[in-house]
Design a protein around this motif. Structure first.
Motif, PDB file in Angstrom:
ATOM      1  N   ILE A 179       0.817  -1.209   0.000  1.00 35.33           N
ATOM      2  CA  ILE A 179       0.000   0.000   0.000  1.00 35.33           C
ATOM      3  C   ILE A 179       0.851   1.260   0.000  1.00 35.33           C
ATOM      4  N   ALA A 180       2.154   1.102  -0.262  1.00 34.74           N
ATOM      5  CA  ALA A 180       3.035   2.260  -0.176  1.00 34.74           C
ATOM      6  C   ALA A 180       3.259   2.945  -1.522  1.00 34.74           C
ATOM      7  N   GLY A 181       2.494   2.542  -2.543  1.00 39.61           N
ATOM      8  CA  GLY A 181       2.712   3.110  -3.856  1.00 39.61           C
ATOM      9  C   GLY A 181       2.350   4.571  -3.969  1.00 39.61           C
ATOM     10  N   VAL A 182       1.455   5.036  -3.118  1.00 37.83           N
ATOM     11  CA  VAL A 182       1.065   6.451  -3.073  1.00 37.83           C
ATOM     12  C   VAL A 182       1.398   6.981  -1.690  1.00 37.83           C
ATOM     13  N   GLY A 183       2.128   8.091  -1.657  1.00 40.33           N
ATOM     14  CA  GLY A 183       2.470   8.697  -0.370  1.00 40.33           C
ATOM     15  C   GLY A 183       1.292   9.469   0.190  1.00 40.33           C
ATOM     16  N   LEU A 184       0.556   8.853   1.098  1.00 41.88           N
ATOM     17  CA  LEU A 184      -0.657   9.483   1.625  1.00 41.88           C
ATOM     18  C   LEU A 184      -0.354  10.637   2.571  1.00 41.88           C
ATOM     19  N   GLY A 185       0.784  10.588   3.248  1.00 37.69           N
ATOM     20  CA  GLY A 185       1.063  11.596   4.255  1.00 37.69           C
ATOM     21  C   GLY A 185       0.142  11.425   5.455  1.00 37.69           C
ATOM     22  N   GLU A 223      -8.796  12.761  -3.880  1.00 38.46           N
ATOM     23  CA  GLU A 223      -8.479  12.654  -5.307  1.00 38.46           C
ATOM     24  C   GLU A 223      -7.085  13.200  -5.655  1.00 38.46           C
ATOM     25  N   PRO A 224      -6.726  14.415  -5.221  1.00 35.45           N
ATOM     26  CA  PRO A 224      -5.372  14.889  -5.557  1.00 35.45           C
ATOM     27  C   PRO A 224      -4.270  14.050  -4.912  1.00 35.45           C
ATOM     28  N   VAL A 225      -4.564  13.440  -3.778  1.00 39.64           N
ATOM     29  CA  VAL A 225      -3.568  12.589  -3.122  1.00 39.64           C
ATOM     30  C   VAL A 225      -3.289  11.362  -3.974  1.00 39.64           C
ATOM     31  N   TRP A 226      -4.333  10.752  -4.531  1.00 43.12           N
ATOM     32  CA  TRP A 226      -4.132   9.582  -5.392  1.00 43.12           C
ATOM     33  C   TRP A 226      -3.324   9.944  -6.637  1.00 43.12           C
ATOM     34  N   ARG A 227      -3.415  11.198  -7.053  1.00 46.33           N
ATOM     35  CA  ARG A 227      -2.651  11.622  -8.236  1.00 46.33           C
ATOM     36  C   ARG A 227      -1.203  11.963  -7.888  1.00 46.33           C
ATOM     37  N   GLY A 228      -0.873  11.961  -6.584  1.00 41.32           N
ATOM     38  CA  GLY A 228       0.508  12.183  -6.177  1.00 41.32           C
ATOM     39  C   GLY A 228       0.774  13.516  -5.516  1.00 41.32           C
ATOM     40  N   ALA A 229      -0.273  14.318  -5.269  1.00 38.24           N
ATOM     41  CA  ALA A 229      -0.073  15.615  -4.633  1.00 38.24           C
ATOM     42  C   ALA A 229       0.398  15.436  -3.193  1.00 38.24           C
ATOM     43  N   ALA A 230       1.340  16.257  -2.771  1.00 40.22           N
ATOM     44  CA  ALA A 230       1.834  16.220  -1.388  1.00 40.22           C
ATOM     45  C   ALA A 230       0.809  16.875  -0.467  1.00 40.22           C
ATOM     46  N   THR A 231       0.784  16.459   0.767  1.00 38.16           N
ATOM     47  CA  THR A 231      -0.123  17.041   1.752  1.00 38.16           C
ATOM     48  C   THR A 231       0.672  17.748   2.838  1.00 38.16           C
ATOM     49  N   GLU A 232       0.066  18.761   3.422  1.00 44.47           N
ATOM     50  CA  GLU A 232       0.705  19.486   4.515  1.00 44.47           C
ATOM     51  C   GLU A 232       0.711  18.605   5.754  1.00 44.47           C
ATOM     52  N   TRP A 235      -2.362  18.332  11.645  1.00 49.88           N
ATOM     53  CA  TRP A 235      -3.815  18.455  11.539  1.00 49.88           C
ATOM     54  C   TRP A 235      -4.222  19.483  10.497  1.00 49.88           C
ATOM     55  N   ARG A 236      -3.380  20.497  10.305  1.00 45.44           N
ATOM     56  CA  ARG A 236      -3.695  21.498   9.295  1.00 45.44           C
ATOM     57  C   ARG A 236      -3.822  20.861   7.915  1.00 45.44           C
ATOM     58  N   GLY A 237      -3.065  19.824   7.643  1.00 39.12           N
ATOM     59  CA  GLY A 237      -3.166  19.131   6.371  1.00 39.12           C
ATOM     60  C   GLY A 237      -4.524  18.470   6.181  1.00 39.12           C
ATOM     61  N   VAL A 238      -5.088  17.898   7.253  1.00 39.13           N
ATOM     62  CA  VAL A 238      -6.421  17.303   7.181  1.00 39.13           C
ATOM     63  C   VAL A 238      -7.457  18.384   6.870  1.00 39.13           C
ATOM     64  N   GLU A 239      -7.365  19.494   7.579  1.00 40.85           N
ATOM     65  CA  GLU A 239      -8.320  20.579   7.368  1.00 40.85           C
ATOM     66  C   GLU A 239      -8.241  21.118   5.942  1.00 40.85           C
ATOM     67  N   LYS A 240      -7.051  21.209   5.392  1.00 33.54           N
ATOM     68  CA  LYS A 240      -6.898  21.712   4.027  1.00 33.54           C
ATOM     69  C   LYS A 240      -7.504  20.759   3.012  1.00 33.54           C
ATOM     70  N   LEU A 241      -7.425  19.457   3.275  1.00 34.72           N
ATOM     71  CA  LEU A 241      -7.964  18.489   2.324  1.00 34.72           C
ATOM     72  C   LEU A 241      -9.484  18.439   2.357  1.00 34.72           C
ATOM     73  N   VAL A 242     -10.047  18.310   3.542  1.00 25.67           N
ATOM     74  CA  VAL A 242     -11.480  18.018   3.638  1.00 25.67           C
ATOM     75  C   VAL A 242     -12.308  19.176   4.167  1.00 25.67           C
TER      76      VAL A 242
END
Length: 388
Positions: A179-185, A223-232, A235-242
């Motif tokens: 499951i490490a093919g995409v860097g979920l952060g 969706e952007p995470v599956w495409r390879g986008a980096a996440t912050e 907790w701020r990263g969660v808030e930015k995504l959803v």
């Protein structure tokens, strides 16, 4: 500084030299598995075997009458730990002058998920995680609380450590993990660990969020995470995504479930145990984290339990949030991996222990005396002789 080594019963039973070898390390205590998940483990010095395969999560003693007639109940181990394997190992270790505390794994059980699929965490895509029981479900919570009480308070045990007393999620070494093919952060891991079973859906609804709409928002956010986008990070990263509102709603529900499970499990152990029986939790000071070291609120958990076991192999930084809320007799145990092949550095044990003590640690936990090589154990023995 008091040190305790983790062990499995199969490290001891059938090996008459094991108790003295562990005592010779300089530890005063052993944290011995009483309820454990499936695993494959080396036994480098055992006279009869070199690999033990624990095929499913099991209690390592005969389960009691409290489970009679119940759908959710623990399974005894198979031939890897037959009969009262815990009791036999505990008696041998005690005879060698070591204190024995139980090591109890709770919300991490692939067998439970396989036999009772509806007990598992269900992600926003409808995928079930059979290794991760949903701790919001009343029947599952009742099972985990009773398991904590029975497995923790075994004859010969002077205390307990509860692992996975909180949410488990996506991150888990499950079978041949790929499951490490995409860097979920951190943010993606959190969103992929959210549960959308009926009980969790009702919990979100009580906090003003339609669960179907919330699941759709999580899928869209990923969706952007599956495409390879980096996440912050954080907790701020969660808030930015959803979004801040949905993020807060999920976190409030999950933290309430974890807190009340921790309260109930500790209370059940204390009700079953003699006076003075310490109850520790394996813990992560970031409350929204999932895993074996359950995410907790440090102030809350230290008002409930007698202390925590905190991962410190990468440094003692995780101790600080707990140190701020420690009382006079609070146990803050720094957990240090001493198996070189598993990322540990036993050659640095004395220095790491000194750093942990400086950060507030009162005790050490050494993972894992049964898995370590002879060279690793020699380094541990040398370090503990210097620590005193």
């Amino acid at each position: 500084m008091k040190a305790s080594a983790f062990l499995y019963p199969w490290d001891v039973t059938g090996d008459p030299a094991a108790p003295a070898r562990v005592a010779d390390l300089g530890v005063r205590q052993v944290t011995l598995a009483a309820a454990y998940h499936s695993t494959r483990a080396l036994t480098p010095r055992h006279p009869r075997h070199r690999v033990v395969t624990a095929e499913h999560a099991a209690v390592l003693y005969p389960p009691g009458d409290r489970w009679r007639g119940r759908a959710l109940r623990p399974r005894p181990a198979g031939d890897w730990a037959p009969g009262d394997a815990f009791g036999q190992a505990a008696a041998a270790l005690t005879a060698a002058g070591l204190d024995v505390h139980t090591w109890v794994v709770l919300a991490h059980d692939s067998r439970l998920g396989a036999e009772h699929p509806t007990t598992s965490v269900v992600n926003a895509y409808g995928d079930r995680y059979p290794w991760a029981p949903c701790i919001a479900q009343p029947a599952t919570r009742a099972y985990l609380v009773d398991l904590a009480a029975e497995a923790a308070v075994r004859p010969g045990a002077g205390g307990t450590e509860l692992e996975s007393c909180g949410w488990y999620g996506l991150a888990h070494l499950h079978a041949h993990d790929k499951i490490a093919g995409v860097g979920l952060g951190e943010a993606g891991q959190y969103l992929m660990s959210l549960c959308f079973c009926p009980d969790c859906g009702a919990g979100y609804a009580r906090r003003g969020h339609d669960p179907d709409e919330l699941a759709a928002a999580v899928r869209l956010a990923l969706e952007p995470v599956w495409r390879g986008a980096a996440t912050e990070p954080g907790w701020r990263g969660v808030e930015k995504l959803v979004g801040a509102g949905p993020a807060a709603a999920t976190r409030a529900w999950r933290e309430a479930c974890a807190r009340t499970l921790q309260e109930a499990a500790v209370a059940a152990v204390r009700a079953a145990a003699p006076a003075g029986f310490p109850v520790l939790l394996h813990a992560d000071p970031v409350a929204h984290h999932c895993g074996a070291n359950a995410g907790v609120d440090p102030e809350h958990v230290l008002s409930v339990a007698d202390g925590v076991v905190v991962p410190c192999t990468g440094g003692p930084g995780a101790l600080a949030p707990f140190t701020a809320h420690a009382r006079e007799h609070t146990v803050l145990a720094a957990n240090l991996t001493v198996v070189t092949g598993m990322g540990g550095c036993p050659a640095k044990l004395a220095a790491d222990a000194h750093a942990a003590a400086g950060a507030g640690a009162t005790e050490l936990r050494l993972y894992h005396a049964g898995l370590a090589s002879d060279d690793d154990l020699a380094l541990v023995r040398r370090a503990l002789s210097r620590i005193g």
